[in-house]
Design a protein around this motif. Structure first.
Motif, mmCIF file in Angstrom:
data_model
loop_
_atom_site.group_PDB
_atom_site.id
_atom_site.type_symbol
_atom_site.label_atom_id
_atom_site.label_comp_id
_atom_site.label_asym_id
_atom_site.label_seq_id
_atom_site.Cartn_x
_atom_site.Cartn_y
_atom_site.Cartn_z
ATOM 1 N N MET A 114 -2.418 -9.596 5.910
ATOM 2 C CA MET A 114 -1.674 -8.336 6.085
ATOM 3 C C MET A 114 -2.049 -7.727 7.442
ATOM 4 O O MET A 114 -3.219 -7.638 7.774
ATOM 5 C CB MET A 114 -2.062 -7.373 4.962
ATOM 6 C CG MET A 114 -1.121 -6.221 4.834
ATOM 7 S SD MET A 114 -1.825 -4.976 3.743
ATOM 8 C CE MET A 114 -2.179 -5.968 2.305
ATOM 9 N N SER A 136 7.253 -5.364 -4.475
ATOM 10 C CA SER A 136 7.059 -5.035 -3.071
ATOM 11 C C SER A 136 7.962 -5.901 -2.219
ATOM 12 O O SER A 136 8.510 -6.902 -2.677
ATOM 13 C CB SER A 136 5.594 -5.258 -2.677
ATOM 14 O OG SER A 136 5.211 -6.573 -3.013
ATOM 15 N N PHE A 162 3.206 -6.895 3.255
ATOM 16 C CA PHE A 162 3.739 -6.475 1.968
ATOM 17 C C PHE A 162 3.733 -4.956 1.852
ATOM 18 O O PHE A 162 2.710 -4.318 2.063
ATOM 19 C CB PHE A 162 2.906 -7.072 0.833
ATOM 20 C CG PHE A 162 3.336 -8.455 0.467
ATOM 21 C CD1 PHE A 162 4.582 -8.666 -0.092
ATOM 22 C CD2 PHE A 162 2.501 -9.535 0.697
ATOM 23 C CE1 PHE A 162 4.991 -9.947 -0.441
ATOM 24 C CE2 PHE A 162 2.910 -10.825 0.356
ATOM 25 C CZ PHE A 162 4.157 -11.030 -0.210
ATOM 26 N N MET A 199 3.092 6.106 -8.898
ATOM 27 C CA MET A 199 2.123 5.467 -8.004
ATOM 28 C C MET A 199 0.712 6.036 -8.150
ATOM 29 O O MET A 199 -0.237 5.471 -7.626
ATOM 30 C CB MET A 199 2.580 5.531 -6.554
ATOM 31 C CG MET A 199 2.722 6.900 -5.963
ATOM 32 S SD MET A 199 3.123 6.671 -4.209
ATOM 33 C CE MET A 199 2.794 8.289 -3.577
ATOM 34 N N ALA A 210 -2.167 7.449 -11.043
ATOM 35 C CA ALA A 210 -2.463 7.593 -12.461
ATOM 36 C C ALA A 210 -2.496 9.069 -12.836
ATOM 37 O O ALA A 210 -2.907 9.918 -12.048
ATOM 38 C CB ALA A 210 -3.805 6.942 -12.761
ATOM 39 N N MET A 225 -7.172 -8.497 3.235
ATOM 40 C CA MET A 225 -6.737 -9.600 2.370
ATOM 41 C C MET A 225 -6.793 -10.931 3.123
ATOM 42 O O MET A 225 -6.712 -11.986 2.527
ATOM 43 C CB MET A 225 -5.296 -9.364 1.911
ATOM 44 C CG MET A 225 -5.136 -8.133 1.057
ATOM 45 S SD MET A 225 -4.742 -8.462 -0.668
ATOM 46 C CE MET A 225 -3.322 -9.526 -0.587
ATOM 47 N N ASN A 226 -6.919 -10.877 4.441
ATOM 48 C CA ASN A 226 -6.997 -12.115 5.209
ATOM 49 C C ASN A 226 -8.426 -12.607 5.376
ATOM 50 O O ASN A 226 -8.642 -13.686 5.919
ATOM 51 C CB ASN A 226 -6.373 -11.917 6.595
ATOM 52 C CG ASN A 226 -4.867 -11.757 6.496
ATOM 53 O OD1 ASN A 226 -4.256 -12.268 5.566
ATOM 54 N ND2 ASN A 226 -4.275 -11.043 7.437
ATOM 55 N N ASN A 269 -5.155 3.235 -10.181
ATOM 56 C CA ASN A 269 -4.304 3.105 -8.993
ATOM 57 C C ASN A 269 -4.617 1.830 -8.228
ATOM 58 O O ASN A 269 -3.713 1.117 -7.780
ATOM 59 C CB ASN A 269 -4.514 4.299 -8.049
ATOM 60 C CG ASN A 269 -3.973 5.583 -8.644
ATOM 61 O OD1 ASN A 269 -3.131 5.540 -9.525
ATOM 62 N ND2 ASN A 269 -4.459 6.717 -8.170
ATOM 63 N N ARG A 312 -3.235 -1.334 -9.988
ATOM 64 C CA ARG A 312 -1.767 -1.425 -9.950
ATOM 65 C C ARG A 312 -1.291 -1.779 -8.544
ATOM 66 O O ARG A 312 -0.386 -2.590 -8.359
ATOM 67 C CB ARG A 312 -1.147 -0.108 -10.419
ATOM 68 C CG ARG A 312 -1.497 0.196 -11.877
ATOM 69 C CD ARG A 312 -0.884 1.484 -12.343
ATOM 70 N NE ARG A 312 0.547 1.354 -12.521
ATOM 71 C CZ ARG A 312 1.397 2.378 -12.392
ATOM 72 N NH1 ARG A 312 0.949 3.554 -12.061
ATOM 73 N NH2 ARG A 312 2.666 2.191 -12.589
ATOM 74 N N ASN A 372 0.531 -5.228 -7.121
ATOM 75 C CA ASN A 372 1.745 -5.140 -6.318
ATOM 76 C C ASN A 372 1.656 -5.996 -5.061
ATOM 77 O O ASN A 372 2.653 -6.513 -4.576
ATOM 78 C CB ASN A 372 1.946 -3.676 -5.916
ATOM 79 C CG ASN A 372 3.354 -3.237 -6.177
ATOM 80 O OD1 ASN A 372 4.270 -4.059 -6.167
ATOM 81 N ND2 ASN A 372 3.550 -1.948 -6.408
ATOM 82 N N ARG A 373 0.449 -6.113 -4.522
ATOM 83 C CA ARG A 373 0.279 -6.832 -3.259
ATOM 84 C C ARG A 373 -0.260 -8.246 -3.444
ATOM 85 O O ARG A 373 -0.654 -8.888 -2.474
ATOM 86 C CB ARG A 373 -0.661 -6.045 -2.345
ATOM 87 C CG ARG A 373 -0.026 -4.734 -1.938
ATOM 88 C CD ARG A 373 -0.929 -3.900 -1.079
ATOM 89 N NE ARG A 373 -0.282 -2.608 -0.851
ATOM 90 C CZ ARG A 373 -0.175 -2.038 0.334
ATOM 91 N NH1 ARG A 373 -0.645 -2.645 1.385
ATOM 92 N NH2 ARG A 373 0.414 -0.871 0.461
#
Lengths: 261, 186
Positions: free
Chosen positions: A1, A130, A137, A211, A213, B1-2, B19, B22, B26-27
């Motif tokens: 990313m 996404s 992303f 998005m 909680a 993430m890389n 959060n 979730r 998503n990613r």
């Protein structure tokens, strides 16, 4: 990313959500001269009403986006009629005390009605998942939050600068006695503005629900951030609220990236 | 993430953890082959909010997991809690429950409800709680509670939360930092 790009986009969704909430706080202060401590609690009510409508009643997200803020606005009218109107002519400190009491009452009511656990609202199918933008992303829902923020920003600018209602609100904010002398029903304006501010807070709550909680402390968290926004941008200033919200969003998003390096 | 990290230690908790998980879903964070350790991940509040969004095969920890202890106090507590709230108790619920009994025992030992006297009785006291024997270390008055770790498994059929497999209880008195290390002086 690619870190910076997605962090910037991330900062926009945090910033614009904060703007929606903080601008309501600002409008209420500008016209009513009341610092509404319960603003965050109204945001939370919006989120919890959306949770009820979506997860329990089974309505689609869009219906909740329409109905939940309306419900909170109606509650705001009652709060104005039965409580706030007695303190308009008094010192600002009294409004702080009263709205702080409201915050405690709403917080505990939420705990009693919905419990103190954590609740989750799913985004509508259209906005779930996404998408890939410039190779990074981005949650589709973030783009919706940004779009909502920009839409409300444009709408508010138009309302205040180009419509008669907006002029009346600004007149009542500048000089209430003079506005009264010019046959403006300032009592109605005051009630309307308070309900409108609450509506904005609740819209923020519904938009935030998928998005973030939901828990009974979410209102306290957001009111602190809203006050920071308002302090950066200046109490009562509309462009200031935007600037303050974007700066805070940027800090949120960039510090996370920079501190990792 | 890389980054080419082998694993990630995640210490966020409560709503922030909900959060986090979730957004991570998503990613595609959980699709990567990472060893994941959640230090406060086995809070039932978080697990019931997340449902099957909490992935399987990650390490979750908590101060108290409801089916980690096979004793009468825990059996009675879990049964009473499930009857009242339709779900298993979290470490928060257990802490609140145990605290009341800690006060009770200290008051009985002190023979009074006077604050300073009860505080004195609590210091160094041992008690039986749902999560076994809990001792209040004299030197800094910290309750020595044993952390539970497990690996998230299939969904629980009744409670709609992840179950924990390979449960391990680490002895609180052994894993807690010693008083010398913390530098606490009362």
């Amino acid at each position: 990313m690619s870190g910076i790009g997605s962090a910037l986009l991330n900062s926009l969704d945090i910033g614009l959500l904060l703007f929606i909430i903080a601008v309501g706080l600002n409008i209420v202060f500008g016209v009513l001269n009341i610092i509404n401590f319960a603003h965050g609690a109204l945001y939370m009510l919006g989120a919890y009403l959306a949770f009820t409508l979506i997860n329990i009643v089974g309505m689609p997200f869009w219906a909740a986006l329409l109905l939940a803020p309306l419900g909170v606005a109606i509650l705001a009218v009652l709060i104005d009629r039965f409580l706030l109107r007695y303190i308009y002519s008094r010192d600002v400190a009294d409004s702080l005390l009263l709205t702080f009491a409201l915050l405690l009452i709403i917080n505990e009511s939420v705990r009693m009605i919905w419990g103190s656990g954590i609740q989750v609202v799913q985004p509508p199918p259209l906005l779930a998942g996404s998408m890939s933008i410039f190779g990074s992303f981005v949650p589709t829902y973030s783009l919706f939050v940004i779009a909502m923020g920009l839409l409300l920003l444009a709408g508010l600018w138009y309302l205040f600068n180009r419509t008669r209602i907006g002029r009346i609100m600004r007149a009542a904010a500048l000089d209430r006695d003079m506005a009264e002398a010019l046959c403006i029903n300032t009592r109605l304006v005051v009630t309307g503005v308070f309900a409108f501010g609450a509506w904005l807070a609740a819209v923020g709550g519904v938009v935030a629900a998928p998005m973030r909680a939901l828990d009974p402390g979410m209102g306290d968290k957001i009111i602190i951030e809203s006050f920071i926004v308002v302090v950066i941008g200046g109490l009562g200033s509309f462009p200031g609220a935007l600037l303050g919200a974007l700066i805070l969003g940027l800090i949120h998003a960039l510090v996370a990236v920079i501190s990792l390096r | 993430m890389n980054s080419d990290a082998d694993g990630v230690l995640i210490s966020v908790w409560g709503g922030d953890l909900v959060n986090f998980v979730r957004q991570a879903n998503n990613r595609g964070f959980f699709d990567k082959d990472l060893e994941l350790l959640f230090t406060v991940g086995a809070a039932t509040e978080v697990l019931s909010a997340l449902g099957d969004e909490m992935p399987e095969g990650v390490h979750l920890s908590t101060r108290y997991w409801y089916d980690a202890y096979d004793n009468d106090i825990n059996a009675a507590f879990v049964k009473a809690y499930v009857d009242a709230y339709d779900g298993p108790p979290s470490y928060n619920a257990e802490g609140a429950y145990a605290a009341i009994y800690a006060y009770k025992k200290a008051m009985e030992a002190a023979g009074t409800t006077d604050g300073p006297a009860v505080a004195k009785a609590l210091s160094g006291m041992s008690m039986e709680a749902p999560n076994g024997t809990v001792k209040f270390r004299e030197a800094d008055n910290q309750a020595m509670v044993s952390p539970n770790w497990g690996v998230s498994g299939p969904m629980h059929p009744d409670y709609a939360i992840r179950t924990l497999a390979n449960l391990q209880i680490f002895d609180g008195e052994e894993v807690a930092r010693s008083v010398e290390e913390t530098g606490c002086k009362l």
